[in-house]
Enzyme design. Structure first.
Site, mmCIF file in Angstrom:
data_model
loop_
_atom_site.group_PDB
_atom_site.id
_atom_site.type_symbol
_atom_site.label_atom_id
_atom_site.label_comp_id
_atom_site.label_asym_id
_atom_site.label_seq_id
_atom_site.Cartn_x
_atom_site.Cartn_y
_atom_site.Cartn_z
ATOM 1 N N HIS A 176 0.845 -1.186 0.000
ATOM 2 C CA HIS A 176 0.000 0.000 0.000
ATOM 3 C C HIS A 176 0.893 1.253 0.000
ATOM 4 C CE1 HIS A 176 0.448 -0.729 4.499
ATOM 5 N NE2 HIS A 176 0.865 0.504 4.384
HETATM 6 P P1 TYD Z 1 -2.058 -3.451 7.692
HETATM 7 O O1 TYD Z 1 -1.875 -1.984 7.495
HETATM 8 O O2 TYD Z 1 -2.898 -4.190 6.707
HETATM 9 O O3 TYD Z 1 -0.649 -4.128 7.774
HETATM 10 P P2 TYD Z 1 0.482 -4.118 6.650
HETATM 11 O O4 TYD Z 1 1.631 -3.415 7.271
HETATM 12 O O5 TYD Z 1 0.802 -5.495 6.309
HETATM 13 O O6 TYD Z 1 -0.075 -3.369 5.470
HETATM 14 O O7 TYD Z 1 -2.654 -3.684 9.153
HETATM 15 C C1 TYD Z 1 -3.120 -4.929 9.594
HETATM 16 C C2 TYD Z 1 -4.317 -4.708 10.486
HETATM 17 O O8 TYD Z 1 -3.977 -3.939 11.656
HETATM 18 C C3 TYD Z 1 -5.446 -3.984 9.796
HETATM 19 O O9 TYD Z 1 -6.674 -4.571 10.210
HETATM 20 C C4 TYD Z 1 -5.348 -2.586 10.340
HETATM 21 C C5 TYD Z 1 -4.765 -2.771 11.722
HETATM 22 N N1 TYD Z 1 -3.905 -1.647 12.146
HETATM 23 C C6 TYD Z 1 -4.332 -0.805 13.152
HETATM 24 O O10 TYD Z 1 -5.443 -0.939 13.699
HETATM 25 N N2 TYD Z 1 -3.518 0.208 13.565
HETATM 26 C C7 TYD Z 1 -2.302 0.406 12.991
HETATM 27 O O11 TYD Z 1 -1.579 1.338 13.408
HETATM 28 C C8 TYD Z 1 -1.871 -0.462 11.927
HETATM 29 C C9 TYD Z 1 -0.540 -0.263 11.261
HETATM 30 C C10 TYD Z 1 -2.706 -1.471 11.548
#
Ligand code: TYD
Length: 132
Positions: free
Chosen positions: A50
């Site tokens: 992303h």
């Molecule tokens: P995500 O952003 O999808 O992780 P990646 O780094 O792999 O892209 O986050 C995974 C899950 O955690 C998603 O349901 C959102 C949640 N999340 C939070 O609630 N707070 C945060 O600060 C972050 C980074 C993720």
């Protein structure tokens, strides 16, 4: 604008062990609103995929190592994060993917804002269109 912006953190450790301090606006070019860390990542897992519309982040591997791929739509680069004193800046509208996590990897991320799903761009084609 260069795609890869390392943030070299000063090691304050001594013969007792390591210590690194990170202060907002001094060591990172933004005010800090959130900290999160990724750890216990299973073998073969890839994360990220992303970009953020406005969020600025700094990532540093405080233990172990991983590889971060950064892509601004024009160029891509792989960055190996393997030092607790070498951070990488993830600026807005930079697509990023993380892979090759060592089993002991702890990836610490400092962010300029609280979590907001609306700030995410999770579709690569949409990301490319937004960059134009
Ligand atoms: P995500 O952003 O999808 O992780 P990646 O780094 O792999 O892209 O986050 C995974 C899950 O955690 C998603 O349901 C959102 C949640 N999340 C939070 O609630 N707070 C945060 O600060 C972050 C980074 C993720």
């Amino acid at each position: 604008m260069s795609l890869i912006k390392y943030i070299n953190l000063q090691e304050l450790g001594d013969d007792r062990g390591g210590l690194v301090a990170i202060e907002e606006l001094t060591h990172i070019p933004f005010s800090l609103k959130r900290v999160y860390y990724i750890f216990g990542t299973k073998a073969g897992v890839e994360r990220g995929f992303h970009a953020h519309k406005e969020l600025i982040q700094m990532a540093v591997c405080v233990k172990g190592s991983c590889t971060m791929m950064l892509d601004n739509g024009d160029e891509k680069a792989d960055v190996k994060l393997d030092s607790s004193s070498k951070g990488i800046l993830i600026e807005p509208m930079v697509w990023h993917e993380m892979r090759d996590f060592s089993s002991d990897c702890v990836l610490l991320v400092l962010a300029s804002d609280v979590y907001d799903e609306a700030d995410y761009v999770r579709d690569y084609n949409e990301f490319l269109l937004m960059r134009e």
